[in-house]
Scaffold this motif. Structure first.
Motif, short mmCIF file in Angstrom:
data_model
loop_
_atom_site.label_atom_id
_atom_site.label_comp_id
_atom_site.label_asym_id
_atom_site.label_seq_id
_atom_site.Cartn_x
_atom_site.Cartn_y
_atom_site.Cartn_z
N ILE A 295 0.87 -1.18 0.00
CA ILE A 295 0.00 0.00 0.00
C ILE A 295 0.90 1.23 0.00
O ILE A 295 1.81 1.34 0.82
CB ILE A 295 -0.93 0.02 1.23
CG1 ILE A 295 -1.87 -1.20 1.21
CG2 ILE A 295 -1.74 1.30 1.29
CD1 ILE A 295 -2.85 -1.23 0.06
N ASP A 303 -5.50 2.64 -3.38
CA ASP A 303 -5.20 1.40 -4.11
C ASP A 303 -6.28 1.20 -5.17
O ASP A 303 -7.46 1.14 -4.86
CB ASP A 303 -5.18 0.24 -3.12
CG ASP A 303 -4.90 -1.08 -3.79
OD1 ASP A 303 -4.07 -1.11 -4.72
OD2 ASP A 303 -5.52 -2.08 -3.39
N GLU A 365 -7.05 0.22 3.93
CA GLU A 365 -6.62 -0.53 2.75
C GLU A 365 -5.72 -1.70 3.15
O GLU A 365 -5.82 -2.79 2.59
CB GLU A 365 -5.89 0.40 1.79
CG GLU A 365 -6.79 1.42 1.12
CD GLU A 365 -6.07 2.23 0.05
OE1 GLU A 365 -6.74 2.69 -0.88
OE2 GLU A 365 -4.84 2.39 0.16
#
Length: 796
Positions: A295, A303, A365
């Motif tokens: 990430i 992302d 994420e």
């Protein structure tokens, strides 16, 4: 199947509402106590840790600092430079003395951390340096972290011995220093054993550098000693790029529990990280956890299309389902803003290339990617070719005429046509103090309480103050003071199409100085002139030359969040074309001295030497594309600050600026001597005092600096071509510091001018009056020749 963990390797240390800035500046101003500062810092850290815990992170890196993490390590290792010893300072007062300087003891050198816009305080070591460790601050942070998120999640983090040795200034053997530091780090690990930590993160980003393979033996011996302490699993964290192939081969053999690697590299770079390819070729040991930095920790783009999950799936397919993996960001999240939800509703860009994500959103994420990987089985995740993955965008070459990159005449021919100066001409880098009155005016305009015309009138008054002050001080080349500019990049980003600005997207640059980088969301263009009004106003108030002031294309790009769908070169050339129009307009308005600052030129240099030439090629071209439109009579000045420049001296010369001004006061004339040694042929302005310290330097101290310039061999001692200026801009200082400092600087220049005249030196015959435009006659042949915090944003 091995469990999939989540981990963080750093988080914003500023607080969601910049609480650390306010706490630090209150303490420095004397309006709060040490206890209040410590309490504010502890509250900011606890909030960050709780935010990570709430997101579901398994292993939380206990980030936090009063000023800088490299300074923290230097201080806790007891590596205090000799000039600070015997001052009677201790604790936080000694810590801040290293960071900001005190009378008689200049601050430690400041430089960019690898290829980021974060400034660290460089350790100063010698062959005789002996660590005297006191890890109390780190252990106190650990105790608070364990109370906030639990023992099983709280992970201490520290700058590693190899990286500390590589970042340090001084003449010493790096391998020998690593061996000398090892026992001090072992002492830390023994104390951590007693506190029940799940692991310790030792950050070693220096392993990304070309040449790091030569430290393999030293690092292996060091980490063998650390591992022998027993009881504390070690996670070696490498960020900012991939490691060289030879380095990778011995890195994965270290006796550590985990190795964290960056799979993404530099956002928008013309190259990508080769980490995935290294693993595809050489594998990864089963007895270590792979910290997969998938990430983006350096950019604010979310992302997209599940790219992180696809990369994780490819890693699992290559390494097997029994490979321990922790999902994390590619770098510390200190390089991105805190929380996107703080942005006002409806304020985000309408059609960005991809969604945005700040630090808090990137935590989600990380967790989402880890959960998806854990829930999947082989074949569920779309295939990705690990052996070719880099994450770099497709190249797009700009089609521009070669003639657009060169000045009409070479330096030797154009310099005599430009403004001529007395011996040791005095000037400043550009900005003057951003006072509370200026900030109130800017806020009132921003909120619609005053009109554009009223705001311009108020800024015009401030410009008048700046010009009057400089006239009274006796400076030779003036600036308008930049009262209308909150930040040297933000100001231009707001005036260029293709850029978007957040309301709360602050990122730490150093200490209490934060920036709010533009977000490049589309092709860049200039709808109208950006600086001509202020320049013309200032020049109309004085007969002395006033510099036009622009920020260069590479610096705007480096200090923005760039697009990921086109290369940095393409974006730099778009910026250069927009700025080229501004150069032409300023010249048409009568500007004879034009400063185009590129303090980030060195910062953008890739960490691998085999990538240097392509980057420097387009970076220099972008600067030349900006400035080549200027007529020979226009003197182009550029400013570089707070970086190591020895490896780009050729590029600096290729920029073809008429005057180069540099940071110099903290670095002990290192860059000055490098320029002299390389035979740099054009005018130079080495900084004579540190603008980041509140100390007002005495006349004799600055005079001694100026004498060192003349004795260095620079430009053959031609004093008319050696300019006298501060290190950087003055916007972060107060008028009561700026006026006496500049007064002393002007007196110092006058003192050395008089000495030259009395001694019949190279500049003895130079006109000591104000700078005047050249009549066109060439100077005597013997007089011809063949880096910022100044850029950080005060509060709006």
């Amino acid at each position: 199947m091995a469990p999939v963990l989540t981990s963080t390797i750093g988080f914003p240390r500023i607080g969601p509402n910049r609480e650390m800035k306010k706490a630090l500046e209150a303490y420095w101003a004397g309006s709060s106590s040490k206890e209040e500062l410590a309490a504010a810092s502890a509250a900011v850290e606890a909030r960050a840790w709780r935010d990570q815990a709430a997101a579901g992170i398994d292993l939380i890196g206990l980030d936090g600092t009063l000023y800088d993490q490299v300074l923290d390590a230097t201080f806790q290792l007891g590596l205090i430079p000799e000039r600070f010893q015997g001052l009677g300072l201790s604790g936080v007062d000694l810590y801040f003395a290293l960071a900001r300087g005190v009378e008689g003891a200049p601050a430690c050198d400041m430089s960019k951390l690898f290829d980021t816009n974060y400034h660290f305080l460089a350790p100063e070591l010698t062959a005789d340096s002996e660590p005297r460790p006191d890890w109390s601050p780190l252990l106190d942070r650990l105790k608070r972290g364990q109370e906030a998120v639990g023992r099983e999640r709280a992970v201490p983090m520290v700058v590693g011995p190899v990286t500390l040795a590589c970042l340090a200034r001084g003449d010493f053997d790096r391998s020998a220093m690593v061996a000398r530091l090892a026992p001090a780090y072992a002492a830390l690990l023994r104390q951590l054993v007693q506190r029940g930590v799940p692991e310790v993160q030792i950050h070693e980003p220096a392993l990304t550098l070309t040449g790091s393979e030569a430290l393999g033996v030293a690092l292996s011996v060091c980490y063998a000693e650390l591992a022998a302490t027993g009881g504390v699993p070690i996670n070696v964290v490498v960020m900012f790029d991939d490691v060289p192939e030879e380095t990778y081969k011995w890195l994965v053999q270290l006796p550590v529990a985990a190795i964290s690697l960056d799979f993404l590299g530099v956002p928008g770079a013309d190259y990508g990280s080769r980490t995935a390819q290294l693993i595809a070729q050489h594998g990864f040991p089963k007895n270590k956890r792979l910290g997969a930095g998938v990430i983006d920790g350096r950019g604010i783009w979310a992302d997209k299309d599940g790219a992180a999950l696809r990369l994780l799936g490819a890693l699992r397919d290559r390494l097997g389902a029994d490979q321990p993996i922790s999902v994390q960001t590619s770098t510390s999240l200190q390089h991105v803003p805190y929380d996107l939800t703080a942005e006002p509703a409806g304020s985000l860009p309408q059609a960005p290339p991809r969604p945005l994500a700040f630090a808090v959103q990137k935590l989600a994420e990380v967790v989402s990617a880890a959960q998806a990987l854990a829930a999947s089985t082989p074949g569920d995740i779309p295939a990705l070719d690990l052996a070719s993955f880099t994450g770099a965008p497709a190249a797009k070459a700009a089609q521009l005429d070669a003639g657009m990159f060169s000045r009409p005449e070479p330096y030797e021919q154009r310099r005599p046509k430009q403004v001529q100066y007395p011996a040791l001409p005095t000037t400043t880098i550009g900005s003057f103090p951003q006072t509370p009155a200026i900030r109130r005016s800017r806020l009132a305009f921003k909120r619609g309480r005053i009109s554009r015309e009223e705001y311009r009138e108020q800024m015009a008054a401030q410009i008048g103050v700046c010009i009057g002050a400089q006239e009274a001080l006796g400076l030779d080349v003036l600036v308008h003071g930049e009262p209308e500019r909150s930040d040297m990049v933000e100001y231009f980003g707001l005036k260029l199409d293709g850029c978007y600005f957040t309301e709360h997207g602050w990122v730490q640059s150093y200490g209490s100085r934060y920036v709010r980088p533009p977000v490049i969301v589309g092709d860049i263009s200039r709808p109208e002139p950006m600086t001509v009004h202020e320049y013309a106003l200032a020049q109309g108030l004085t007969s002395k030359p006033v510099k036009g002031m622009l920020t260069g294309p590479v610096t705007i790009l480096q200090w923005s969040f760039p697009r990921r769908d086109v290369t940095r070169q393409e974006q730099a050339f778009q910026l250069a074309l927009a700025l080229r129009q501004e150069v032409a307009d300023l010249a048409a308005a009568g500007c004879r001295v034009l400063q185009v600052d590129e303090p980030a030129l060195r910062e953008g240099l890739p960490l691998k030497k085999d990538r240097h030439a392509p980057y420097l090629g387009w970076a220099v071209d972008a600067f030349r594309l900006t400035t080549a439109v200027a007529a020979p009579e226009v003197q182009i000045v550029t400013h570089l600050c707070y970086s190591d420049f020895n490896d780009i001296l050729g590029a600096i010369s290729a920029m073809d600026a008429d005057v180069l001004t540099i940071e110099n006061s903290r670095s002990d004339d290192v860059m000055l001597l490098a320029l002299a040694g390389a035979g740099y042929p054009r005018d130079v302005g080495p900084g004579v005092y540190d603008v980041h310290s509140p100390v007002v330097p005495p006349v004799e101290v600055m005079a001694a600096k100026i004498r060192s310039f003349l004795k260095s061999g620079l430009l053959g001692g031609d004093a008319a071509r050696i300019h006298v200026n501060p290190d950087c801009g003055l916007k972060t200082r107060k008028w009561e510091e700026v006026l006496p400092s500049l007064r002393n600087m002007v007196k110092a220049a006058a003192l050395v001018r008089a000495e030259l005249a009395a001694g019949g030196g190279a500049a003895a015959g130079a006109d000591a009056g104000a700078a005047q435009p050249a009549a066109g006659a060439a100077r005597e042949a013997g007089q011809r020749g063949g880096a910022c915090p100044c850029c950080t944003a005060p509060e709006a």
